[in-house]
Design an enzyme around this catalytic site. Sequence first.
Site, PDB file in Angstrom:
ATOM      1  N   HIS A 180       0.866  -1.183   0.000  1.00 51.82           N
ATOM      2  CA  HIS A 180       0.000   0.000   0.000  1.00 51.82           C
ATOM      3  C   HIS A 180       0.899   1.228   0.000  1.00 51.82           C
ATOM      4  O   HIS A 180       1.725   1.417   0.891  1.00 51.82           O
ATOM      5  CB  HIS A 180      -0.922   0.020   1.220  1.00 51.82           C
ATOM      6  CG  HIS A 180      -1.846   1.198   1.228  1.00 51.82           C
ATOM      7  ND1 HIS A 180      -3.121   1.143   0.694  1.00 51.82           N
ATOM      8  CD2 HIS A 180      -1.671   2.473   1.671  1.00 51.82           C
ATOM      9  CE1 HIS A 180      -3.694   2.333   0.821  1.00 51.82           C
ATOM     10  NE2 HIS A 180      -2.832   3.158   1.409  1.00 51.82           N
ATOM     11  N   CYS A 181       0.751   2.068  -1.017  1.00 50.59           N
ATOM     12  CA  CYS A 181       1.591   3.260  -1.156  1.00 50.59           C
ATOM     13  C   CYS A 181       0.820   4.480  -0.643  1.00 50.59           C
ATOM     14  O   CYS A 181      -0.227   4.844  -1.199  1.00 50.59           O
ATOM     15  CB  CYS A 181       1.984   3.460  -2.619  1.00 50.59           C
ATOM     16  SG  CYS A 181       3.027   4.911  -2.892  1.00 50.59           S
ATOM     17  N   VAL A 182       1.341   5.096   0.406  1.00 53.53           N
ATOM     18  CA  VAL A 182       0.659   6.254   0.979  1.00 53.53           C
ATOM     19  C   VAL A 182       0.761   7.478   0.067  1.00 53.53           C
ATOM     20  O   VAL A 182      -0.059   8.386   0.155  1.00 53.53           O
ATOM     21  CB  VAL A 182       1.225   6.591   2.374  1.00 53.53           C
ATOM     22  CG1 VAL A 182       0.955   5.461   3.350  1.00 53.53           C
ATOM     23  CG2 VAL A 182       2.722   6.888   2.307  1.00 53.53           C
TER      24      VAL A 182
END
Length: 342
Positions: A180-182
């Site tokens: 998951h890329c913020v």
Amino acid sequence: MDFLTLFLIYLCFVLTTIALLCVCSGRKESYLARSVSGASQVLSFIIPTQLQRVTQRALHRLFHTRSCLFVGLHVALQAAVYGEYTWEVFVYCWELQFHLLLLLLPYLLLAGNMGCFILCSRANPGIITKSNHASLVKIYAYDGVLFQKGIVCPTCNMEKPARSKHCSFCSTCVHRFDHHCVWVNNCIGAFNAKYFFLYLFTLTAMAATIAVITAAFLIQVVLLSNMMYGSYIDDQGQERAVEILFLIQHLFLTFPRIVFMLGFVTLLTLVLGAYCCFSLYLALTNQTSNEWYKSRRCGCSHHLTLQPHDRQDVYKNIYSRGVWMNLKEIFKPPTVLERKKK
């Protein structure tokens, strides 16, 4: 040193810290996570309990739920860098007769990067639903080590397909989950991995291009001023030949924001370049970040075996099909029909 310079220094510190958190965002037991946990336990003895609760809620909201804060920070950082590049570096380089196409290259890369950013953040990464579960579960075989048949996600109440993972940020299971890329506020999965790869590549190219142009400008300034052949009087009143350290100090006092920006984008280029190489390695070997991290705990082998005495599983990557096919899978994820033809 003016306010804008201090602001840029602060942004550099924030970016470096958050970049580390971003890289480790998909790894629950990372070294950084353990370090933060240990520091929190030490600070819990001196920080009031109510303040601890408020801090924990704030950190949970930032790093364990979807938030647009990092997207805003992403835009602010790009605006700060491109603002400094446009108002100072571009103007000075234009006066020194740098080639126009070279000066416009960062803007072209910015346009491509923003396009990839939008596609990556808005695209469906491969969310597993009851309607597509039956088809997605047939795409990849279970390797029996990292992914085993019959494991049910307690949140989604569905059997997990091979190479999938439940994302605690998005509260969904994602097909061929990477992390998951913020920064894009979205999971990276089978259907948007190509956009993330291009986004990362263009972001690295942007930082590298601005660093090269800025360094070329400062070198040109030094050469035109003939400072390398000059001398200066030190604190003891002695005359000394100009050294590299003196040149750096002089340039920083003359162009403080430009020199700071050069250090910032150079550091960013090194960090992003290393991450680009790691992402390319994963793509060429047909692995995800999630699988790579989990495989480090299982060990690697050319043969998939079960040790009868200690029941320790030895991992082999069964999904790799050669460099070209692995890279092709990133840009054209396999479907059930394609898998049946093989």
